[in-house]
Design an enzyme around this catalytic site. Structure first.
Site, PDB file in Angstrom:
ATOM      1  N   LEU A 286       0.811  -1.228   0.000  1.00 56.60           N
ATOM      2  CA  LEU A 286       0.000   0.000   0.000  1.00 56.60           C
ATOM      3  C   LEU A 286       0.839   1.271   0.000  1.00 56.60           C
ATOM      4  O   LEU A 286       0.299   2.368   0.079  1.00 56.60           O
ATOM      5  CB  LEU A 286      -0.926   0.002   1.221  1.00 56.60           C
ATOM      6  CG  LEU A 286      -2.009  -1.099   1.230  1.00 56.60           C
ATOM      7  CD1 LEU A 286      -2.747  -1.096   2.555  1.00 56.60           C
ATOM      8  CD2 LEU A 286      -2.980  -0.909   0.088  1.00 56.60           C
ATOM      9  N   ARG A 287       2.164   1.112  -0.081  1.00 57.07           N
ATOM     10  CA  ARG A 287       3.029   2.292  -0.012  1.00 57.07           C
ATOM     11  C   ARG A 287       2.753   3.254  -1.170  1.00 57.07           C
ATOM     12  O   ARG A 287       2.756   4.467  -1.006  1.00 57.07           O
ATOM     13  CB  ARG A 287       4.494   1.865   0.010  1.00 57.07           C
ATOM     14  CG  ARG A 287       5.445   2.979   0.412  1.00 57.07           C
ATOM     15  CD  ARG A 287       6.863   2.493   0.594  1.00 57.07           C
ATOM     16  NE  ARG A 287       7.065   1.892   1.899  1.00 57.07           N
ATOM     17  CZ  ARG A 287       7.533   0.667   2.098  1.00 57.07           C
ATOM     18  NH1 ARG A 287       7.831  -0.096   1.075  1.00 57.07           N
ATOM     19  NH2 ARG A 287       7.696   0.207   3.303  1.00 57.07           N
ATOM     20  N   GLY A 288       2.482   2.710  -2.346  1.00 57.27           N
ATOM     21  CA  GLY A 288       2.189   3.553  -3.509  1.00 57.27           C
ATOM     22  C   GLY A 288       0.949   4.400  -3.299  1.00 57.27           C
ATOM     23  O   GLY A 288       0.923   5.591  -3.631  1.00 57.27           O
TER      24      GLY A 288
END
Length: 353
Positions: A286-288
């Site tokens: 989910l970093r993006g």
């Protein structure tokens, strides 16, 4: 004018740098919100990477620090204070405060982990019963910019240490059962030349943004860049005075954006669409999603928007996602074009790359 100002070496002004818009925008957004997670700048040699980063550090407003503190501790923000400063404040001590320029730390390629993180003098600690800590580069970089040129040639473990500190805002040094930690919140900027090898995908993914820079091809722009550099080298003070108004305006814009950032809102439907883009691109984790949300808010704050617009997202989404895509050696388009294509499908907006 102070003695420091007189002895300080002139720095090429940020507002005079021609081209390389991706790099400049990425750096500005990370200064407005350091939690974006830094910038990886990949591109040709001799394209002004280090010049631009030094120019940014020089542009930023001065910060208040506790005098003689090796960690540039903030006198007001507990998250940016060393334990010694916290204890002194808790004890009611009056601490001397000074104003200083934002620090830019240039990490040498051959730096050891001790040089980066700091060392503990075990003999002193055991013999005298005190935590004898020799601060490293991460201590010096607190509340500043840490620049790592040729980061793709750095030992993976050391890159991991830098990214951990950048993400958590703290550096912890442990040796022989003794543990010391100090604040280490900085904007991490890595640069490299793709011809000399790429970072491992796991490490590359942890950089918030990824800017690509290329040698300027337009002859007239190349002439303009050479002429500006020549003017600066021949008469630094005269060149700086020509750009002082623009510098002051951009500095004021950054200060206003930092103050505005907590109040910028991102509509739920736009957040869903950002996540839809990440999902269709098969971005791991989910970093993006998180970084794109943060960068969109930061650019909205920079442009004095109360609410994030589709155009704000358009301007940052490639920078936030292109390095998180799985490499396909048979693909006919590069990762930036793929992001642009999917953005256009989801948002119904054509994204020029």
């Amino acid at each position: 004018m102070t003695a420091t100002a007189l002895t300080r070496r002139p720095v090429f002004p940020f507002t005079a740098i021609v081209g390389q818009e991706e790099m400049k925008l990425s750096l500005l957004l990370n200064v407005i919100d350091p939690k974006i997670g830094g910038v990886m700048i990949m591109g040709d040699r001799g394209t002004g990477k280090s010049t631009t980063i030094r120019a940014l550090a020089d542009l930023l407003p001065a910060i208040e620090v506790v005098a003689n503190d090796p960690f540039n501790s903030s006198p007001t923000d507990a998250d940016l204070m060393s334990d010694e400063v916290k204890l002194a404040i808790a004890a009611g001590q009056e601490l001397p405060i000074i104003s200083q320029k934002v620090t830019m730390v240039d990490l040498p390629l051959g730096a050891t982990e001790d040089r980066v993180c700091g060392t503990i003098d075990i003999e002193k600690a055991l013999g005298e019963g005190i935590k004898a800590f020799e601060p490293g580069l991460l201590a010096k970089a607190n509340r500043g910019i840490l620049y790592v040129d040729e980061v793709n040639l750095l030992d993976d473990h050391l890159v991991d240490v830098l990214l951990d500190s950048a993400a958590s805002g703290w550096n912890t040094v442990e040796r022989e059962g003794i543990s010391i930690r100090h604040p280490a919140r900085f904007v991490l900027v890595g640069s490299g030349n793709p011809e000399e090898g790429e970072l491992r995908p796991q490490l590359l993914d942890r950089f918030g943004m990824h800017a690509e820079i290329r040698t300027v091809k337009d002859p007239s722009l190349r002439v303009e860049i050479v002429e500006q550099r020549t003017q600066f080298d021949q008469d630094p003070e005269g060149f700086l005075s020509q750009h002082r108004t623009e510098q002051e305006q951009l500095q004021a814009q950054i200060i206003a954006a930092q103050a505005r950032l907590p109040h910028v809102s991102l509509d739920h439907e736009l957040r869903v669409q950002i996540s839809q883009v990440c999902s269709l691109l098969d971005v791991d984790g989910l970093r993006g999603d998180i970084v794109t949300n943060r960068a969109a808010k930061a650019i909205a704050a920079l442009e004095a928007h109360q609410d994030v617009t589709v155009d704000d997202i358009r301007r940052v989404i490639v920078l936030c996602l292109r390095h998180r895509l799985r490499k396909d050696p048979l693909a006919s388009i590069d990762s930036g074009d793929r992001v642009a294509q999917v953005f256009g499908e989801v948002f119904g907006v054509e994204l020029a790359t």
